[in-house]
Scaffold this active site. Sequence first.
Site, PDB file in Angstrom:
ATOM      1  N   LYS A 118      -2.883  -6.183 -13.640  1.00  0.00           N
ATOM      2  CA  LYS A 118      -1.842  -5.289 -13.155  1.00  0.00           C
ATOM      3  C   LYS A 118      -0.476  -5.929 -13.351  1.00  0.00           C
ATOM      4  O   LYS A 118      -0.244  -7.071 -12.924  1.00  0.00           O
ATOM      5  CB  LYS A 118      -2.016  -4.966 -11.672  1.00  0.00           C
ATOM      6  CG  LYS A 118      -1.038  -3.893 -11.184  1.00  0.00           C
ATOM      7  CD  LYS A 118      -0.765  -3.971  -9.690  1.00  0.00           C
ATOM      8  CE  LYS A 118       0.287  -5.000  -9.396  1.00  0.00           C
ATOM      9  NZ  LYS A 118       1.509  -4.495  -8.765  1.00  0.00           N
TER      10      LYS A 118
ATOM     11  N   LYS B  52       5.035   3.192 -10.470  1.00  0.00           N
ATOM     12  CA  LYS B  52       5.284   4.148  -9.375  1.00  0.00           C
ATOM     13  C   LYS B  52       6.437   5.090  -9.727  1.00  0.00           C
ATOM     14  O   LYS B  52       7.403   5.223  -8.971  1.00  0.00           O
ATOM     15  CB  LYS B  52       5.547   3.401  -8.070  1.00  0.00           C
ATOM     16  CG  LYS B  52       4.406   2.516  -7.605  1.00  0.00           C
ATOM     17  CD  LYS B  52       4.724   1.845  -6.266  1.00  0.00           C
ATOM     18  CE  LYS B  52       3.579   0.996  -5.766  1.00  0.00           C
ATOM     19  NZ  LYS B  52       3.389  -0.240  -6.563  1.00  0.00           N
TER      20      LYS B  52
ATOM     21  N   ASP C 143       1.836  -0.533 -13.157  1.00  0.00           N
ATOM     22  CA  ASP C 143       2.119  -0.029 -11.808  1.00  0.00           C
ATOM     23  C   ASP C 143       3.630   0.150 -11.632  1.00  0.00           C
ATOM     24  O   ASP C 143       4.291  -0.670 -10.993  1.00  0.00           O
ATOM     25  CB  ASP C 143       1.555  -1.016 -10.780  1.00  0.00           C
ATOM     26  CG  ASP C 143       1.692  -0.508  -9.356  1.00  0.00           C
ATOM     27  OD1 ASP C 143       1.805   0.721  -9.164  1.00  0.00           O
ATOM     28  OD2 ASP C 143       1.689  -1.353  -8.439  1.00  0.00           O
TER      29      ASP C 143
ATOM     30  N   ARG D 153      -1.519 -12.093  -4.506  1.00  0.00           N
ATOM     31  CA  ARG D 153      -1.224 -13.424  -3.989  1.00  0.00           C
ATOM     32  C   ARG D 153      -2.440 -14.272  -3.626  1.00  0.00           C
ATOM     33  O   ARG D 153      -2.393 -15.497  -3.821  1.00  0.00           O
ATOM     34  CB  ARG D 153      -0.259 -13.299  -2.800  1.00  0.00           C
ATOM     35  CG  ARG D 153       1.170 -13.025  -3.244  1.00  0.00           C
ATOM     36  CD  ARG D 153       2.056 -12.538  -2.111  1.00  0.00           C
ATOM     37  NE  ARG D 153       1.741 -11.144  -1.765  1.00  0.00           N
ATOM     38  CZ  ARG D 153       2.428 -10.423  -0.885  1.00  0.00           C
ATOM     39  NH1 ARG D 153       3.445 -10.964  -0.242  1.00  0.00           N
ATOM     40  NH2 ARG D 153       2.111  -9.167  -0.637  1.00  0.00           N
TER      41      ARG D 153
ATOM     42  N   ASP E  78      10.586  10.920 -10.017  1.00  0.00           N
ATOM     43  CA  ASP E  78      11.838  11.561 -10.417  1.00  0.00           C
ATOM     44  C   ASP E  78      11.534  13.021 -10.686  1.00  0.00           C
ATOM     45  O   ASP E  78      10.436  13.502 -10.374  1.00  0.00           O
ATOM     46  CB  ASP E  78      12.414  10.861 -11.661  1.00  0.00           C
ATOM     47  CG  ASP E  78      13.941  10.877 -11.700  1.00  0.00           C
ATOM     48  OD1 ASP E  78      14.502  11.986 -11.559  1.00  0.00           O
ATOM     49  OD2 ASP E  78      14.551   9.815 -11.872  1.00  0.00           O
TER      50      ASP E  78
ATOM     51  N   THR F  80       0.740   0.284   1.239  1.00  0.00           N
ATOM     52  CA  THR F  80       0.004  -0.526   2.214  1.00  0.00           C
ATOM     53  C   THR F  80       0.906  -1.414   3.055  1.00  0.00           C
ATOM     54  O   THR F  80       0.445  -2.060   3.993  1.00  0.00           O
ATOM     55  CB  THR F  80      -1.057  -1.395   1.511  1.00  0.00           C
ATOM     56  OG1 THR F  80      -0.444  -2.118   0.443  1.00  0.00           O
ATOM     57  CG2 THR F  80      -2.170  -0.529   0.961  1.00  0.00           C
TER      58      THR F  80
END
Length: 226
Positions: A32, A62, A60, A206, A65, A116
């Site tokens: 990703k 997102k 990713d 992470r 518009d 999240t």
Amino acid sequence: MDNRVFVAADVADVSAARDLVAKVAPSVAGLKLGLEFFCAHGPAGIAAVMAGAGLPLFLDLKLHDIPNTVAGAVASLAPLAPAILTVHAAGGGAMLAAARAAAPSHTKVVAVTVLTSLDDGDLLSAGVGDGSAAQALRLARLARDSGLDGIVCSPHEVAAIKAIWPEGLFVVPGVRPEGSAVGDQKRVMTPRAARDAGAGVLVIGRPITAAPDPAAAAAAIAASLA
């Protein structure tokens, strides 16, 4: 082994990302790259990381518009051949449909429902009074009815949404191995629990990228899904 882990490799630079991919590739299902990396390095940086990686790309970004702008953005990203591409469900049905129409058939377009990093209190301050579960379900229905391939949601919403969209692709961040720091995530679950709830893609950053030994961390997570 049922490995659905896409490692979030939004690290500082292209060489660091390529080094990370080389270390974790044997233990993950995909890669990703998101907004931070894209803004720093653009399509050329994405292409450089993916070259020779041998992994599918989850891009990713997102996108959010007006429909025409999002459709143009999706079309412009086609040369990167993403396996998965994100848009925001809050953009509305017309925008979601335009994104799907503009994407190549091999790209799964999925809609972000509730981040999240947000909890019910955060949603309340933004005018959503019935909580994250209800909002995620509402936006999942919109994504489904707009012809998208799936959604992004927290692991806590997967089971309820899968009940109304069994064929949807569920991309799930907020995944943390037992004992890992939660960080800025507020609705989390372990990889195995999220998988068992119905997640199709587990997005983990992470706990792998910030580990002293990313290869070992990725391998341990993969083993937990065996």
